[in-house]
Design an enzyme around this catalytic site. Sequence first.
Site, PDB file in Angstrom:
ATOM      1  N   SER D  55      38.361  35.189  70.950  1.00 45.12           N
ATOM      2  CA  SER D  55      38.384  36.146  72.048  1.00 45.12           C
ATOM      3  C   SER D  55      37.011  36.802  72.166  1.00 45.12           C
ATOM      4  CB  SER D  55      39.458  37.200  71.806  1.00 45.12           C
ATOM      5  OG  SER D  55      40.728  36.600  71.910  1.00 45.12           O
ATOM      6  N   GLY D  56      36.818  37.578  73.213  1.00 49.22           N
ATOM      7  CA  GLY D  56      35.538  38.248  73.414  1.00 49.22           C
ATOM      8  C   GLY D  56      34.695  37.577  74.482  1.00 49.22           C
ATOM      9  N   HIS D  57      35.224  36.498  75.082  1.00 54.50           N
ATOM     10  CA  HIS D  57      34.487  35.771  76.115  1.00 54.50           C
ATOM     11  C   HIS D  57      35.142  35.918  77.478  1.00 54.50           C
ATOM     12  CE1 HIS D  57      32.615  34.049  72.654  1.00 54.50           C
ATOM     13  NE2 HIS D  57      33.697  33.401  72.287  1.00 54.50           N
ATOM     14  N   ASP D 110      36.326  25.802  65.894  1.00 57.61           N
ATOM     15  CA  ASP D 110      37.142  25.308  67.000  1.00 57.61           C
ATOM     16  C   ASP D 110      37.482  23.841  66.806  1.00 57.61           C
ATOM     17  OD1 ASP D 110      35.373  27.618  68.026  1.00 57.61           O
ATOM     18  OD2 ASP D 110      36.968  27.504  69.513  1.00 57.61           O
ATOM     19  N   HIS D 219      28.487  34.262  70.816  1.00 58.32           N
ATOM     20  CA  HIS D 219      29.200  34.945  69.738  1.00 58.32           C
ATOM     21  C   HIS D 219      28.381  36.061  69.124  1.00 58.32           C
ATOM     22  CE1 HIS D 219      31.285  31.065  70.031  1.00 58.32           C
ATOM     23  NE2 HIS D 219      32.341  31.788  69.760  1.00 58.32           N
TER      24      HIS D 219
END
Lengths: 204, 204, 333, 333
Positions: D55-57, D110, D219
């Site tokens: 998350s965070g994107h 990933d 990131h």
Amino acid sequence: MTWAVKWLTLSAQAMAEHRVELIELDRAIGDSDHGENMDRGFQAVLDKLAETPPETPGAALKLTAMALMSKVGGAAGPLYGTAFLRAATTLGDAAYIDAAALAAALAAARDGIVARGKAESGDKTMVDAWTPAVDAAAAAAANGDTLAVLIAAAEAAEAGAVATDSLVARKGRASYLGERSAGHRDPGAASSALILRAAAGAAA
Amino acid sequence: MTWAVKWLTLSAQAMAEHRVELIELDRAIGDSDHGENMDRGFQAVLDKLAETPPETPGAALKLTAMALMSKVGGAAGPLYGTAFLRAATTLGDAAYIDAAALAAALAAARDGIVARGKAESGDKTMVDAWTPAVDAAAAAAANGDTLAVLIAAAEAAEAGAVATDSLVARKGRASYLGERSAGHRDPGAASSALILRAAAGAAA
Amino acid sequence: MKKLINDPRAVVDESVEGFGLAHADLVTVSADPKYVTRKDAPVAGKVGLVSGGGSGHEPLHAGFVGRGMLDAAVPGAVFTSPTPDQIIPATLAVNSGAGVVHIVKNYTGDVLNFETAAEMAQAEGVEVRTVLVNDDVAVEDSLYTAGRRGVGGTVLVEKIAGAAAERGDDLDAVAAIGDRVNQNVRTMGVALSACTVPHAGTPSFDLEDNEIEIGIGIHGEPGRHKIAMEDADGITGRLLEPILSDLGTASGEKVLLFVNGMGGTPLSELYIVYRRAAQILAERGLTVERSLVGNYITSLEMQGCSVSVLRLDDEMTALWDAPVHTPALRWGV
Amino acid sequence: MKKLINDPRAVVDESVEGFGLAHADLVTVSADPKYVTRKDAPVAGKVGLVSGGGSGHEPLHAGFVGRGMLDAAVPGAVFTSPTPDQIIPATLAVNSGAGVVHIVKNYTGDVLNFETAAEMAQAEGVEVRTVLVNDDVAVEDSLYTAGRRGVGGTVLVEKIAGAAAERGDDLDAVAAIGDRVNQNVRTMGVALSACTVPHAGTPSFDLEDNEIEIGIGIHGEPGRHKIAMEDADGITGRLLEPILSDLGTASGEKVLLFVNGMGGTPLSELYIVYRRAAQILAERGLTVERSLVGNYITSLEMQGCSVSVLRLDDEMTALWDAPVHTPALRWGV
Ligand SMILES: Nc1ncnc2c1ncn2[C@@H]1O[C@H](COP(=O)(O)OP(=O)(O)O)[C@@H](O)[C@H]1O
Ligand SMILES: Nc1ncnc2c1ncn2[C@@H]1O[C@H](COP(=O)(O)OP(=O)(O)O)[C@@H](O)[C@H]1O
Ligand SMILES: [Mg+2]
Ligand SMILES: [Mg+2]
Ligand SMILES: [Mg+2]
Ligand SMILES: [Mg+2]
């Protein structure tokens, strides 16, 4: 508490205690999550251990593998998951582990990491903690007890982690930094050293 | 150079010199643009003056009104634009301005600002520089020359601007701050004082 | 100050130029005087919608030019309302003969400049109506002040009035629905950090590490008061309370909930605010019929958000749902 | 650290919950294990598209779930790839029998987690293909490294492969077009400031007032090198040069130009970058057929941007234009 359960408990404690330190290491050459991920993963391990207390060391490690695989995420999750799974498989359902079995389990764990992550020694990854640990464990197992094996492994892992400082990363997220990755310790090698130190602590 | 052209030239210089100071005043209780807007506007005035040199003081002020109206924007643009337009109208196409005409022109300018902006004295706006200036100019015009009128106006405007420090704004952007607007000088009052000081300087 | 800009004084020129290049299928840019029109303007028989204001609030207003929303947007310098010499030609350019509605945020500068432009456009034979947006409950409303600011509600006014114009409503009807949206929407904002105006070069206000500004507008101006940092749920409560009490909503009513980012806050955080806002509205017996979450009316790179609540009726909902095709808002087409 | 959050450890949970509430017409949220599916999943006969990552994107990936794009998104913790126990049920949930394509950004985490999930989903009888996105020219590509990262190109892969799945392409064809997009897109990013991961609480790297990081990922990791601050035109040149030389574009080719904000940069600045990028492409004889400007794949509140160039062919252009209806990208419907 059996050695295996104590090992995992001490590992969880170590992850919680060194959470910020591991985040800081990852902040320097990664994405600031390694400590958080490992702490979350090992808390899940503790929950699982409490839920369904394992009968054998192998069962404890298998449960750990599953918990880490499903709660850690990132690179470390599958790598540690595979490591614990391979170690568990090697131990089978043995109730008692001798020095040789222990050394073999550690070797299997390392092989699992290498099989998944394809890193070689010197790539500045957790492999650089595990490989010296496995070698030292094998040597100690030749004429020592399990405690000697685990102490040898822990010391070698710690030295290996320290030795990553000067390396340039070629695998994992730190590799994106190229030469800039040198001068920092690999967070996965650091957490590996903590886990192997916990293993020795549990046997003492 | 005629007085009017010299006034506008000195005003443009003052806006450029005090640009940052006016931005800072507006930063405290507004949106950090007053100095930038006035500087841009008066540079446009200089361009226009060079392009089509005005024949009369009234023409110079009309040209200024148009340039400010189309280049300043924000609250100050229309307010100064109206002020200069009303002053220009009062002066008509007279070639020579005496003290009374000057005082009347300043009063017309102030009335224009009030007509557009609906601010009263004490609302912490440029009106608080203009109204004392207009009053002082009227008094000076009774028995002084144009220089005396302009010096009186400049001094009163400066005192008026300083006196806005303690006021709570009730008009313009600073009013959104409520009580927090007290303790800061109104940027429009400050720029008005600079412009009126330039007027006196041009006559000296 | 670190910004992706060249000369600070060229920010608006270059940004609008890039905008025009990126959306050449939808808009036409006039460089000087600066304004943006819908590609197919003027649309025969349609009331024209013009809005504008200082730059620094992108995508507002130019991002909302296109079918079903604005016919023209007039960008001023950063945080500075545009001038009549921009607003007048924009108004003339989108007038098809059916008249033009100016949507104006209630700031002294915007009001004065649009007022002048409207007078002069009218003198040129264009009928102009003005919808004044003043939805900001952070500001006390009184005859003796500049009144409330136009903030988040502006986006909703532009969308709904735009849809009314697109379906063929006449000048008075478009202005009336714009007013109706304005009367039924309230907004309140919070800043976690200030923004930096390019030509100023320093942050627009100072905040300690543990402070936030409650009741901010969209021009980097300080808010009503500073408070110590709180969690998102607490802040959301502080934003919604004055909105709901001022709007006087009654249980059973339908609303549109709009959580708007000020430019520097991650979308993930806006959804955390949305979550709590939706909970509060549910607790009050209100039904969230429509919602909008994202950066639509911003304050450069300010961190923070605003929450708007619009009381919906069936017509407003239908107009909200009507097709819109602009660079920043698009659906149904 | 000032953020609109509650408990730092609840950020993803609460944000995804809010997202589900705001877009209940389009998506269904599974809270535990956490994943988001298209409301009407599985769509009979259609190949399923699953993506995910840390998350965070946002809006990536959940914001791209819906008709014409993803069938499911799997959000991990902030900047941490999701785990197989999330990916597997998401994969099963969107499998209509036509198989599932995993779109995976090339990061070790990933790759490993999706690899495991794919194996296990296959063991449950779902055919899975993986499209690996690795468009970041900032990273040297070599057999002996982790290879290039997946960054901005991911959005384009998801849109175009999503359109192929929607028109009924079979599993191999959808994977093939995804690969084709990846092979024809290159991206490079710059950061003006770092971001702060909520659980970490401190900025992800340190930058002096006059420094920027060239070649950043998404990131919060440092880039290839720091340089002294430059103007937007200079920076844009530095981003485009390696993209174009690596892509090996030839004069006369058609491209899609994508200027992406990292989360904390105003849209106006992205258009300034777009302007210069478009100029450079024109100088090289390239035609910008399509463009995208905005915050689509972000790094929390990082200030900066990335530029992506995709070499288009007619089929890719048609698939780009095909209707899409997701929370963050919508047209033609
Ligand atoms: N290919 C690999 N082989 C072995 N270990 C790796 C590999 N890639 C990464 N690692 C280890 O994983 C650690 C990073 O873990 P973590 O931060 O949790 O994941 P992520 O990099 O996805 O954020 C690195 O410090 C390194 O020790
Ligand atoms: N209603 C008003 N009447 C008189 N002067 C006003 C009024 N509103 C604002 N002003 C003046 O305008 C100044 C602000 O100008 P400026 O910063 O250029 O415009 P904006 O407030 O639109 O950013 C204030 O300092 C004040 O002196
Ligand atoms: Mg990490
Ligand atoms: Mg101002
Ligand atoms: Mg202003
Ligand atoms: Mg990670």
